[in-house]
Design a protein around this motif. Structure first.
Motif, short mmCIF file in Angstrom:
data_model
loop_
_atom_site.label_atom_id
_atom_site.label_comp_id
_atom_site.label_asym_id
_atom_site.label_seq_id
_atom_site.Cartn_x
_atom_site.Cartn_y
_atom_site.Cartn_z
N LEU A 155 3.35 2.10 -13.38
CA LEU A 155 2.83 2.71 -12.18
C LEU A 155 1.31 1.92 -11.88
O LEU A 155 0.81 1.77 -10.60
N GLU A 156 0.67 1.47 -12.69
CA GLU A 156 -0.69 0.77 -12.57
C GLU A 156 -0.59 -0.29 -12.06
O GLU A 156 -1.37 -0.69 -11.19
N HIS A 157 0.63 -1.07 -11.98
CA HIS A 157 0.59 -2.29 -11.37
C HIS A 157 1.03 -1.93 -9.91
O HIS A 157 0.57 -2.82 -9.06
N LEU A 158 1.66 -1.04 -9.51
CA LEU A 158 1.78 -0.60 -8.15
C LEU A 158 0.55 -0.32 -7.49
O LEU A 158 0.34 -0.62 -6.34
N GLU A 159 0.05 0.47 -8.29
CA GLU A 159 -1.71 1.02 -8.04
C GLU A 159 -2.35 -0.35 -7.68
O GLU A 159 -3.30 -0.12 -6.70
N GLU A 160 -2.39 -1.26 -8.58
CA GLU A 160 -3.06 -2.47 -8.13
C GLU A 160 -2.83 -3.32 -7.04
O GLU A 160 -3.76 -3.63 -6.41
N ALA A 161 -1.59 -3.27 -6.74
CA ALA A 161 -1.06 -3.88 -5.81
C ALA A 161 -1.62 -3.31 -4.33
O ALA A 161 -2.04 -4.16 -3.54
N LYS A 162 -1.33 -1.87 -4.33
CA LYS A 162 -1.78 -1.28 -3.18
C LYS A 162 -3.30 -1.41 -2.95
O LYS A 162 -3.89 -1.47 -1.97
#
Length: 306
Positions: free
Chosen positions: A114-121
């Protein structure tokens, strides 16, 4: 006007569609079953379909023989049956997503990366989520969308307008998700540039639309390059995503790290998402859509697999 053109002009209540409406009713009634009952029915129905749909079973067997040559014939035959069961369960799970409450499954799903998705957002740009055809099908859509701020998805309309209405209404009832067909690329680009996040399962063989051939489990597989085009033109961050059914009855969604420089080399891009899908399949080889002719398109001079 062609017969197909006349058919498309008919209203959905036309008698020609009454059998389709009966199918919708039957699927709605199946959706009312408790999830445990859906799983039991899926197991029995999957075994039945594996025996009856012999041509489709041969496709799965051919795919598995090509991708897992180390398997014995008996192990491969068992995996074909397991795949029918997994896909049939997934179809019944999809009926749950179309008509039933998904909140408890969204809350209990295991989320990896999920941290990768949050980084992208946090980069204030769109996110293109590249997925594959794993067996939980439409059940996965709300599991993914619940983690997005502005969710969307790419889809291919069903040829039957009644069935298409059932599927798309079922998908769009979750999290204000936005649909985009292949004919709506300009709208999709705008959506991504405005910070939208779009799920795109691009792993099937699209026949004449094949652009490059990339190894998939060591077998040259036809791939499209539209993910590269979308990423390049929209500036969206690209993340691969998978979704699986776990042995304890829960579900798992996994997001990869952001794929840097995606969109600059179409062959490399296809290799990236093929490798991600391969790694997911190796965890649960029964939970991929082996029933599809993944190697239908062949490089020039190569023999047909089917």
């Amino acid at each position: 006007m062609s017969n197909s053109g006349k058919k498309n002009k008919r209203p959905l209540w036309h008698p020609v569609y009454w059998p389709s409406w009966l199918i919708v009713l039957a699927l709605y009634l199946l959706s009312l079953l408790p999830m445990a009952a859906k799983q039991r029915v899926g197991t029995r129905l999957g075994c039945f379909l594996e025996r009856k749909l012999r041509s489709r079973a041969r496709v799965a067997d051919t795919n598995l023989a090509a991708c897992f040559p180390e398997l014995s014939e008996s192990d491969r035959k068992q995996l074909v049956q397991d795949n029918f069961i997994a896909c049939t369960r997934g179809f019944l799970e999809s009926t749950h997503a179309w008509w039933r409450d998904m909140s408890s499954y969204c809350d209990s799903a295991e989320i990896l990366g999920l941290e990768h998705l949050e980084e992208a957002k946090a980069q204030n740009r769109g996110v293109l989520l590249i997925g594959g055809h794993y067996s939980i099908f439409d059940f996965a859509l709300p599991l993914i969308a619940c983690k997005l701020d502005k969710p969307g998805y790419m889809y291919r309309p069903n040829n039957n307008p009644v069935i298409d209405r059932m599927i798309e209404n079922g998908r769009r009832r979750h999290f204000n998700i936005r649909p985009f067909s292949k004919r709506q690329l300009p709208k999709l680009m705008t959506f991504l540039k405005d910070g939208g996040q779009v799920w795109f399962a691009c792993d099937q063989d699209f026949g004449g639309k094949t652009d490059v051939f990339v190894p998939f489990f060591g077998v040259e597989a036809g791939c499209i390059t539209s993910p590269s085009y979308i990423a390049r033109k929209s500036g969206a961050a690209v993340i691969c995503v998978s979704h699986l059914r776990l042995a304890d009855g829960r579900y798992r969604v996994a997001f990869s790290p952001i794929q840097e420089e995606f969109g600059q080399d179409e062959t490399r891009d296809a290799e990236i998402w093929n490798r991600f899908i391969e790694s997911t399949i190796r965890e649960h080889p029964d939970q991929y859509l082996w029933l599809h002719k993944r190697f239908k398109s062949r490089p020039e001079g190569a023999a047909s697999l089917y």
